[in-house]
Design a protein around this motif. Sequence first.
Motif, mmCIF file in Angstrom:
data_model
loop_
_atom_site.group_PDB
_atom_site.id
_atom_site.type_symbol
_atom_site.label_atom_id
_atom_site.label_comp_id
_atom_site.label_asym_id
_atom_site.label_seq_id
_atom_site.Cartn_x
_atom_site.Cartn_y
_atom_site.Cartn_z
ATOM 1 N N ASN A 136 0.816 -1.165 -0.006
ATOM 2 C CA ASN A 136 -0.143 0.067 0.016
ATOM 3 C C ASN A 136 0.853 1.236 -0.006
ATOM 4 O O ASN A 136 1.874 1.198 0.463
ATOM 5 N N GLU A 137 0.413 2.430 -0.616
ATOM 6 C CA GLU A 137 1.184 3.493 -0.887
ATOM 7 C C GLU A 137 1.381 4.472 0.517
ATOM 8 O O GLU A 137 2.170 5.106 0.593
ATOM 9 N N LYS A 138 0.444 4.366 1.246
ATOM 10 C CA LYS A 138 0.240 5.121 2.477
ATOM 11 C C LYS A 138 -0.401 4.053 3.513
ATOM 12 O O LYS A 138 -1.066 3.358 3.309
ATOM 13 N N GLU A 139 -0.680 4.898 4.762
ATOM 14 C CA GLU A 139 -1.378 4.281 5.812
ATOM 15 C C GLU A 139 -2.953 4.141 5.492
ATOM 16 O O GLU A 139 -3.337 4.812 4.473
ATOM 17 N N GLY A 140 -3.467 3.096 6.278
ATOM 18 C CA GLY A 140 -5.024 3.117 5.953
ATOM 19 C C GLY A 140 -5.571 1.655 6.503
ATOM 20 O O GLY A 140 -4.849 1.252 7.415
ATOM 21 N N ALA A 141 -6.615 1.248 6.164
ATOM 22 C CA ALA A 141 -7.327 0.145 6.761
ATOM 23 C C ALA A 141 -6.922 -1.067 6.059
ATOM 24 O O ALA A 141 -7.528 -1.863 5.381
ATOM 25 N N TYR A 142 -5.621 -1.470 6.304
ATOM 26 C CA TYR A 142 -4.784 -2.611 5.458
ATOM 27 C C TYR A 142 -4.507 -3.630 6.844
ATOM 28 O O TYR A 142 -3.381 -3.321 7.422
ATOM 29 N N GLY A 146 -3.290 -5.872 9.348
ATOM 30 C CA GLY A 146 -1.790 -6.810 9.594
ATOM 31 C C GLY A 146 -0.823 -6.243 8.770
ATOM 32 O O GLY A 146 0.431 -6.742 8.570
ATOM 33 N N GLU A 147 -1.081 -5.121 7.874
ATOM 34 C CA GLU A 147 0.079 -4.691 7.119
ATOM 35 C C GLU A 147 1.057 -3.397 7.826
ATOM 36 O O GLU A 147 0.433 -2.722 8.625
ATOM 37 N N ILE A 148 2.011 -3.183 7.362
ATOM 38 C CA ILE A 148 2.801 -2.148 7.667
ATOM 39 C C ILE A 148 3.450 -1.441 6.455
ATOM 40 O O ILE A 148 4.008 -2.114 5.712
ATOM 41 N N CYS A 149 3.068 -0.093 6.576
ATOM 42 C CA CYS A 149 3.570 0.444 5.213
ATOM 43 C C CYS A 149 4.919 1.157 5.353
ATOM 44 O O CYS A 149 5.297 1.235 6.524
ATOM 45 N N ALA A 150 5.494 1.372 4.090
ATOM 46 C CA ALA A 150 7.042 2.062 4.220
ATOM 47 C C ALA A 150 7.082 3.255 5.282
ATOM 48 O O ALA A 150 8.131 3.338 5.834
ATOM 49 N N SER A 151 6.276 4.280 4.914
ATOM 50 C CA SER A 151 6.191 5.409 5.782
ATOM 51 C C SER A 151 6.403 4.960 7.187
ATOM 52 O O SER A 151 7.011 5.914 8.077
ATOM 53 N N GLN A 152 5.716 4.095 7.813
ATOM 54 C CA GLN A 152 5.576 3.843 9.084
ATOM 55 C C GLN A 152 6.866 3.320 9.508
ATOM 56 O O GLN A 152 7.487 3.561 10.659
ATOM 57 N N LEU A 153 7.303 2.437 8.617
ATOM 58 C CA LEU A 153 8.825 1.825 8.947
ATOM 59 C C LEU A 153 9.867 2.802 8.965
ATOM 60 O O LEU A 153 10.740 2.931 9.887
ATOM 61 N N LYS A 154 9.682 3.762 7.970
ATOM 62 C CA LYS A 154 10.783 4.797 7.947
ATOM 63 C C LYS A 154 10.574 5.633 9.340
ATOM 64 O O LYS A 154 11.429 6.162 9.847
ATOM 65 N N ASP A 155 9.146 5.837 9.523
ATOM 66 C CA ASP A 155 9.164 6.649 10.858
ATOM 67 C C ASP A 155 9.575 6.298 12.081
ATOM 68 O O ASP A 155 10.086 7.187 12.984
ATOM 69 N N ILE A 156 9.684 4.984 12.207
ATOM 70 C CA ILE A 156 10.307 4.610 13.387
ATOM 71 C C ILE A 156 11.859 4.285 13.385
ATOM 72 O O ILE A 156 12.491 4.000 14.386
ATOM 73 N N GLY A 157 12.442 4.563 12.113
ATOM 74 C CA GLY A 157 13.794 4.475 12.225
ATOM 75 C C GLY A 157 14.484 3.397 11.306
ATOM 76 O O GLY A 157 15.759 3.018 11.088
ATOM 77 N N CYS A 158 13.776 2.733 10.675
ATOM 78 C CA CYS A 158 13.913 1.259 9.757
ATOM 79 C C CYS A 158 14.503 1.904 8.476
ATOM 80 O O CYS A 158 13.904 2.969 7.799
ATOM 81 N N VAL A 159 15.711 1.442 8.040
ATOM 82 C CA VAL A 159 16.216 1.791 6.710
ATOM 83 C C VAL A 159 16.415 0.897 5.583
ATOM 84 O O VAL A 159 16.939 0.993 4.503
ATOM 85 N N TRP A 160 15.911 -0.383 5.989
ATOM 86 C CA TRP A 160 16.170 -1.468 4.961
ATOM 87 C C TRP A 160 14.560 -2.379 5.323
ATOM 88 O O TRP A 160 14.001 -2.467 6.082
#
Length: 140
Positions: A116-122, A124-138
Motif C-alpha cells: 500500500n502507498e500510505k497508511e490506511g485500513a490494511y 496486518g500490513e505495515i507501510c513503508a512510511s511507518q517503517l521509515k518513521d520509526i527508524g528502519c532503513v531496510w
Amino acid sequence: LEVTIDINNNNKMEGIQKQVEGLTKQVKGALHLARPAGSSKGSPPKEGERKYLIGGNWKCNGTVASLTEIIDTFNKAGPIPANVEVAICAPFIHIPLCLSKLRDDIAVGAQNCGANEKEGAYTGEICASQLKDIGCVWVC
C-alpha cells in the motif's frame, strides 16, 4: 513515559490529535536517543569503489530474552570497516528492541512491507512510511 488524554477539551478531536502527535515525538525520541554508539573505522569507499552490505534476516525467530543476548553479541563485536554496511532485519515486534539496544552503526530493517502507498485500513500490513518513521532503513 506517561500518557494522559484530556477528553474535556473544547475541540476533542483536535486536542486528542495534538496529544497523540506529542506522544509520537516522545516515543521516536526515546527510540533514537537510546542506541549505543558503534565503532566503525577506516575511510569510506571512494566514488566508484564498492561498498559491501552484510545483512541478516531473523525470520520468525527469537524472544526478547534470546534477541537481547544476540544484540549484546553484536554490540561487543569489533569495529565495522567504513566500506561495509551491516543491517539486521528483525520481526516487526522486535524492531523497537533493536532500535533501542543495538549499536548505531548497525542498520535496523523490517522483514516485509505492505504494498500500500500510505497508511490506511490494511489489517496486518505495515507501510513503508511507518517503517521509515520509526527508524528502519531496510526491508529484507
